[in-house]
Design a protein around this motif. Structure first.
Motif, mmCIF file in Angstrom:
data_model
loop_
_atom_site.group_PDB
_atom_site.id
_atom_site.type_symbol
_atom_site.label_atom_id
_atom_site.label_comp_id
_atom_site.label_asym_id
_atom_site.label_seq_id
_atom_site.Cartn_x
_atom_site.Cartn_y
_atom_site.Cartn_z
ATOM 1 N N PRO A 29 0.799 -1.232 0.000
ATOM 2 C CA PRO A 29 0.000 0.000 0.000
ATOM 3 C C PRO A 29 0.830 1.280 0.000
ATOM 4 C CG PRO A 29 -0.994 -1.626 1.436
ATOM 5 C CD PRO A 29 0.340 -2.173 1.047
ATOM 6 N N PRO A 30 1.825 1.445 0.896
ATOM 7 C CA PRO A 30 2.572 2.708 0.873
ATOM 8 C C PRO A 30 3.377 2.919 -0.399
ATOM 9 C CG PRO A 30 3.475 1.206 2.523
ATOM 10 C CD PRO A 30 2.203 0.613 2.069
ATOM 11 N N LEU A 31 3.921 1.849 -0.962
ATOM 12 C CA LEU A 31 4.705 2.014 -2.195
ATOM 13 C C LEU A 31 3.799 2.278 -3.398
ATOM 14 C CD1 LEU A 31 7.870 1.868 -2.552
ATOM 15 C CD2 LEU A 31 7.032 1.008 -0.369
ATOM 16 N N PHE A 32 2.642 1.613 -3.462
ATOM 17 C CA PHE A 32 1.677 1.911 -4.516
ATOM 18 C C PHE A 32 1.241 3.374 -4.431
ATOM 19 C CE2 PHE A 32 0.077 -2.744 -4.859
ATOM 20 C CZ PHE A 32 0.967 -2.993 -5.902
ATOM 21 N N ALA A 33 0.948 3.828 -3.211
ATOM 22 C CA ALA A 33 0.492 5.204 -3.026
ATOM 23 C C ALA A 33 1.579 6.202 -3.417
ATOM 24 C CB ALA A 33 0.078 5.419 -1.572
ATOM 25 N N ALA A 34 2.803 5.956 -2.974
ATOM 26 C CA ALA A 34 3.900 6.865 -3.304
ATOM 27 C C ALA A 34 4.131 6.922 -4.812
ATOM 28 C CB ALA A 34 5.166 6.421 -2.586
ATOM 29 N N SER A 35 4.073 5.761 -5.458
ATOM 30 C CA SER A 35 4.260 5.713 -6.906
ATOM 31 C C SER A 35 3.178 6.508 -7.625
ATOM 32 C CB SER A 35 4.269 4.259 -7.377
ATOM 33 O OG SER A 35 4.369 4.184 -8.793
ATOM 34 N N ALA A 36 1.927 6.362 -7.170
ATOM 35 C CA ALA A 36 0.818 7.088 -7.804
ATOM 36 C C ALA A 36 0.985 8.594 -7.656
ATOM 37 C CB ALA A 36 -0.504 6.640 -7.188
ATOM 38 N N LEU A 37 1.578 9.023 -6.552
ATOM 39 C CA LEU A 37 1.775 10.460 -6.301
ATOM 40 C C LEU A 37 3.131 10.955 -6.806
ATOM 41 C CD1 LEU A 37 0.301 10.619 -2.674
ATOM 42 C CD2 LEU A 37 -0.766 11.438 -4.792
#
Length: 366
Positions: free
Chosen positions: A107-115
């Motif tokens: 979750p945190p890496l997916f979120a960071a990548s999206a942003l």
């Protein structure tokens, strides 16, 4: 410090993931950066660098089956975790997010990548873990503990740096302790561990092996063994009958010092254990966890075995008779134990935390 760039460290809730994150965090803080840990609820059990006010818990779930229900459940929880992680990123505004493996990093890496926040993953195994593989094409950079992990994938290899596994201060302190050669009539210090969650196989096999040692060797043996609560009574009964000099516990908080004090270690071959054995330089008998899809522990053990620092023993061969034979042979050949200790140390990278910190600062542009 409140104005210093923030680095979020994302790690699964076991020691194999958390300890390298802690080691990196120590170095980053010494360099004037702020750090926080993003993980699942299991991490709250671990003491160390990350106090409760430095931890953000994000929902996550491991893939536990291939049934539609199991996959749907995992997808829903990961989706919820990613939504929470997106809100976390917008609130914390990190300069970079660093993942250390395990499904709680998704979750945190997916979120960071999206942003479009800079991202980096570190993988400690000789074979990249499934969570990190899912992230590998999305992240800005990849760090590995061992060389050649991604050589077969040119696109990933191009953004990969071999740094080693960052070591906690306690491991670095233990690494400064030289190996004490086994004396002909002196105590043989044997340490048996089973990983962060223990290992029933150690309770099943090791007591039977100890029973088969000769009386002279048994009298010299000083055993420290990690034993799960549910196995404690039956293991202790064997050792009490043998009048063995031993210490048993479900978990040892001072494990690095115990590794340093040992002549021989019997263990699973998780990435963290193998890296620590290399850093400290101690001989070992490694029993890879069987049944893993990627056979990562088998590959990890091979790194030390190929260097001459360990004996790799698949679980089907891990019998009381075989283990007793290996312990006896090593006890009667102190020079081999010393040579194995020296060989194990050639695998260790004591500067890994600094090397990884350099890469993090490069990726974060701080």
């Amino acid at each position: 410090m409140s104005d210093a760039p923030l680095i979020l460290l994302a790690a699964g809730g076991t020691g194999g993931h958390l300890f390298p994150a802690e080691a990196l965090g120590v170095v980053l803080m010494k360099r004037g950066l702020r750090v926080r840990l993003v993980t699942d609820s299991r991490a709250m059990r671990y003491s160390g660098l990350f106090s409760a006010d430095m931890i953000d818990v994000v929902p996550s779930e491991t893939v536990r089956g291939k049934s539609p229900w199991a996959l749907t459940r995992t997808g829903v929880i990961l989706g919820s975790g990613t939504a929470k992680a997106l809100a976390l990123m917008l609130r914390r505004k990190p300069a970079a997010v660093i993942g250390f493996g395990g499904y709680p990093t998704l979750p945190p890496l997916f979120a960071a990548s999206a942003l479009r926040i800079p991202t980096l993953i570190h993988d400690a195994n000789a074979v990249m873990g499934r969570a990190n593989r899912l992230l590998s094409s999305r992240v800005s950079a990849i760090a590995t503990s061992l060389p050649g992990v991604l050589d077969r994938d040119p696109a990933l290899a191009a953004k990969t740096t071999t740094t080693g596994t960052p070591m906690r201060p306690a491991i670095l302190a233990a690494a400064a302790v030289p190996f004490a050669p086994l004396q002909a009539d002196g105590p043989l210090r044997l340490l048996v561990v089973g990983g962060s969650q223990g290992a029933r196989v150690m309770a099943d096999i090791v007591p039977g092996a100890i029973e088969q040692l000769g009386p002279a060797l048994l009298a010299r043996l000083v055993l420290t063994q990690q034993v799960r609560d549910e196995d404690m009574a039956r293991v202790r009964a064997v050792y009490d009958r043998l009048k063995l000099n031993c210490e048993l516990a479900p978990f040892f908080t001072d494990l690095p010092a115990r590794l340093a004090a040992s002549h021989l270690v019997v263990s699973r071959s998780g990435a963290g254990t193998v890296a620590e054995l290399g850093a400290i330089g101690r001989p070992s008998i490694l029993v890879p966890l069987p049944g893993a899809i990627d056979q990562d522990q088998f590959a990890n053990a091979g790194v030390l075995a190929d260097a001459g620092g360990a004996i790799r023993m698949v679980q089907n061969d891990f019998t009381p008779e075989r283990l007793a034979g290996e312990i006896t042979a090593l006890a009667t050949d102190p020079a081999k134990l010393t040579a194995m200790a020296d060989a194990a140390r050639t695998v260790g990278r004591l500067d890994a935390a600094d090397r990884l910190a350099d890469l993090v600062m490069q990726v974060a542009r701080v």
